[in-house]
Design a protein around this motif. Structure first.
Motif, short mmCIF file in Angstrom:
data_model
loop_
_atom_site.label_atom_id
_atom_site.label_comp_id
_atom_site.label_asym_id
_atom_site.label_seq_id
_atom_site.Cartn_x
_atom_site.Cartn_y
_atom_site.Cartn_z
N LEU A 1 40.35 80.23 50.58
CA LEU A 1 39.74 80.52 51.67
C LEU A 1 38.46 81.42 51.58
O LEU A 1 37.76 81.31 52.10
N SER A 2 38.71 82.56 50.57
CA SER A 2 37.58 83.16 50.21
C SER A 2 36.35 82.48 49.66
O SER A 2 35.45 83.10 49.38
N LEU B 1 34.63 78.91 57.83
CA LEU B 1 35.48 79.87 58.30
C LEU B 1 35.61 79.87 59.98
O LEU B 1 36.66 80.20 60.39
N ARG C 1 39.24 79.23 62.13
CA ARG C 1 39.74 80.49 62.78
C ARG C 1 41.05 79.79 63.94
O ARG C 1 41.76 80.53 64.33
N TRP D 1 46.01 82.55 60.19
CA TRP D 1 44.74 82.14 59.70
C TRP D 1 43.57 82.95 60.35
O TRP D 1 42.61 83.71 59.98
N LEU E 1 41.45 85.74 58.98
CA LEU E 1 39.76 85.65 59.17
C LEU E 1 39.02 86.52 59.70
O LEU E 1 37.81 86.95 59.63
N HIS F 1 35.23 88.14 50.16
CA HIS F 1 34.68 86.70 50.21
C HIS F 1 33.71 86.42 49.25
O HIS F 1 32.94 87.49 48.99
#
Length: 374
Positions: free
Chosen positions: A25-26, A33, A37, A43, A47, A56
């Protein structure tokens, strides 16, 4: 929608280690992103956590603006300058007068109005008010939690104050609704700096209330100014004095003595109650007495430094030298760890501020929405 559906299936059925999921995810673009969410509660919580956002790969920590360009500056692990693309009307034809980070958003104030931006998501909306000056932004959170937060800006002039609702695009004249504020002694008539800070949706500035400096706050809910608390240290009018948010729920203040160039960082000891400053306790957090360290405010172009305290409790600040060149200084344990000239920023005397990336979209006025649908 198909991509989100597939991600929901992955989240439900794949037995990936959570550290690997976070690493993946980063590397996802910030705009994606925002949509991710809704995959699941875990998640969303991840986030929305600033710790994740700071890690990130596209996170940056400073914004610098010149007359025609905007730059981002990443600091950790190395300093990287990138030119940002933001659709800000009039950026090339007007003079930016200040750039300020207010929690979720960046404000670029100009001659005839201000742009409210989320540079991480590359979003902006323009507010036009040529005869008033932009003073700050605030947030009113919904009680039930299901509705979106309401963001409002405050504008001032010699004739009074106005409030602008970002979502509806409507204006409200404070003179006609709150007579106490037009004559209130706590109004920010003697701002030490026009740049305020936003903490838990509440707007604060440093003002001079002879013979001391205090924090002043504006409550958007009651539409009134209040004196909040005194600042912790003795201050000469020529000293550098900058307010910032510390660890998300406290204040920090940077002071540099105009004679010795010694830098002190003061922080509030406990979590701040934005409604009442009577219980605020300040403590000295850092002191730097570094030989030949430069002054952080230039008399030829009055601008204060931008700074933050990183996770390793190092002071990281941006300031211009006497020629207008921008520098990043990193300090810790009473010594200068590094300094880097931002030579990619060609124009002298750039405006600058810290920026902490956010996944909150910029509210758009009804006119913006209507134009986008044409």
């Amino acid at each position: 929608m198909d991509s989100i559906k597939n991600l929901k299936e992955i989240a439900a059925y794949e037995n990936l280690p959570w550290e690997l999921t976070e690493e993946i995810l980063s590397r996802v673009s910030p705009n994606s992103l925002v949509r991710f969410r809704v995959v699941c509660k875990r998640w969303k919580a991840t986030l929305d956590d600033k710790t994740f956002i700071y890690k990130h790969k596209e996170t940056f920590r400073f914004i610098l603006t010149t007359k025609s360009k905007i730059y981002s500056v990443s600091v950790d692990p190395k300093i990287i300058v990138r030119e940002l693309t933001l659709d800000i009307p009039g950026l090339e034809s007007q003079n930016p007068t200040k750039v300020v980070n207010y929690d979720e958003f960046l404000i670029c104030s100009m001659d005839k109005g201000a742009a409210v931006c989320n540079p991480w998501l590359k979003q902006s909306t323009w507010i036009s008010e040529p005869s008033f000056t932009f003073y700050g932004i605030g947030r009113l959170d919904s009680n039930g939690g299901s509705e979106e937060s309401v963001y409002k800006t405050i504008w001032g002039s010699d004739t009074g104050w106005k409030i602008h609702d970002l979502a509806s695009g409507t204006w409200k004249d404070m003179e006609s609704t709150s007579s106490d504020t037009s004559e209130g002694e706590n109004q920010p008539t003697e701002l030490h700096s026009p740049n305020g800070v936003l903490l838990n949706g509440t707007l604060f500035w440093i003002i001079f209330a002879d013979p001391v400096y205090i924090l002043c706050t504006f409550q958007f809910s009651s539409e009134e100014f209040y004196g909040y608390c005194k600042l912790p240290c003795g201050i000469h009018p020529s000293d550098v004095l900058v307010i910032n948010v510390f660890k998300g729920d406290r204040f920090s203040v940077l002071k540099q003595c105009h004679i010795t160039k010694k830098i002190e960082i003061w922080v509030t000891k406990n979590k701040v109650n934005v409604e009442d400053g009577k219980d605020v306790v300040w403590m000295n957090f850092m002191t730097f007495s570094i030989p030949n360290f430069p002054g952080l405010v230039q008399t030829s172009y009055w601008q204060k430094p931008s700074y933050f305290i990183d996770s390793n409790e190092r002071l990281v600040l941006c300031s211009c030298d006497e020629t207008g060149k921008a520098w990043i200084y990193v300090m810790g344990e009473n010594k200068l760890i590094s300094k880097v000239h931002l030579d990619s920023v060609a124009d002298p005397w750039p405006l600058h501020c810290t920026y902490f990336p956010s996944l909150v979209p910029v509210p758009r006025g009804l006119r913006d929405v209507a134009e986008s649908e044409v």
